[in-house]
Design an enzyme around this catalytic site. Structure first.
Site, short mmCIF file in Angstrom:
data_model
loop_
_atom_site.label_atom_id
_atom_site.label_comp_id
_atom_site.label_asym_id
_atom_site.label_seq_id
_atom_site.Cartn_x
_atom_site.Cartn_y
_atom_site.Cartn_z
N ARG A 24 -13.38 63.39 13.08
CA ARG A 24 -14.05 64.55 12.48
C ARG A 24 -13.07 65.63 12.05
NH1 ARG A 24 -19.75 64.76 15.67
NH2 ARG A 24 -19.78 62.53 16.12
N THR A 74 0.15 49.68 19.44
CA THR A 74 0.64 50.55 18.38
C THR A 74 -0.55 51.01 17.55
OG1 THR A 74 2.84 49.56 18.29
CG2 THR A 74 2.08 50.67 16.30
N LEU A 75 -0.60 52.30 17.29
CA LEU A 75 -1.68 52.91 16.52
C LEU A 75 -1.15 53.37 15.18
CD1 LEU A 75 -3.04 55.16 19.40
CD2 LEU A 75 -3.97 52.95 18.66
N GLU A 76 -1.91 53.13 14.13
CA GLU A 76 -1.57 53.63 12.81
C GLU A 76 -2.35 54.93 12.61
OE1 GLU A 76 -1.44 49.19 12.97
OE2 GLU A 76 -3.08 50.58 13.23
N SER A 120 -14.19 59.62 17.77
CA SER A 120 -14.92 60.31 16.71
C SER A 120 -14.55 61.79 16.63
CB SER A 120 -16.43 60.14 16.88
OG SER A 120 -16.88 60.77 18.06
N SER A 121 -14.22 62.39 17.75
CA SER A 121 -13.83 63.82 17.73
C SER A 121 -12.57 64.03 16.90
CB SER A 121 -13.60 64.33 19.15
OG SER A 121 -14.81 64.34 19.87
#
Length: 177
Positions: free
Chosen positions: A100, A120-122, A96-97
């Protein structure tokens, strides 16, 4: 049932869940923070993306940090290599940090039972300012859930054992008979 920190730690210590490298300080009350590796990939200038054809992406490694510009989409990878047993699934949630700040993480945040590999992150920067991201920083959380029974099929898909930021392989869906 979502796993608690105690159960996650027990499963990791007993090798039911594999996390390499494992940092016990990344354990939260009901999740495990994962860190950013030094691998990113992005799609270079294209006229159109044809999902029936292999899509070329440029993969690069960085030493300390990289900058994701406003409106930019790219792929990144977790530092941790994960192996889930056949009775555990997991959800990838962005921190969440970072959300934001306008950083969207993990459009496809499901990890099937039996998955093994780096995640793998999008990443998408929805902010109007560039964001600097650092190798080894906590980037996302993995929330583990126990299945109600052993599934008839565990994950054996096209991303099994992936390492680094792995581009889409959706074209392989069209090769199935």
């Amino acid at each position: 049932m979502i796993l608690s920190d105690k159960t996650i730690l027990d499963y990791i210590k007993s090798s039911k869940i594999i996390v390499e490298p494992f940092d016990e300080s990344s354990l939260q009350c009901s999740s495990l923070d994962l860190r950013l590796s030094n691998s990113i990939a992005f799609y270079e200038e294209l006229d159109i993306i044809d999902i029936k054809s292999p899509i070329q992406a440029k993969t690069v490694t960085f030493e300390e940090y990289f900058i994701i510009n406003p409106g930019e989409f790219l792929l990144a990878s977790t530092m941790e290599y994960i192996k889930l047993p056949e009775f555990i699934t997991a959800f990838v949630e962005g921190r969440s940090s970072l959300g934001r700040l306008g950083l969207f993480i993990e459009n496809a945040g499901w990890v099937d039972a039996g998955f093994e590999g780096q995640i793998t992150l999008e990443l998408y920067n929805a902010n109007k300012y560039p964001i600097k991201l650092y190798k080894g920083m906590r980037i996302c959380q993995l929330v583990f859930a126990k299945l109600d029974e052993i599934p008839s099929k565990v994950y054996r898909g096209k991303y099994l054992c992936q390492k680094g930021a792995t581009p889409s392989k959706i074209f392989m869906d069209f090769d199935k008979k």
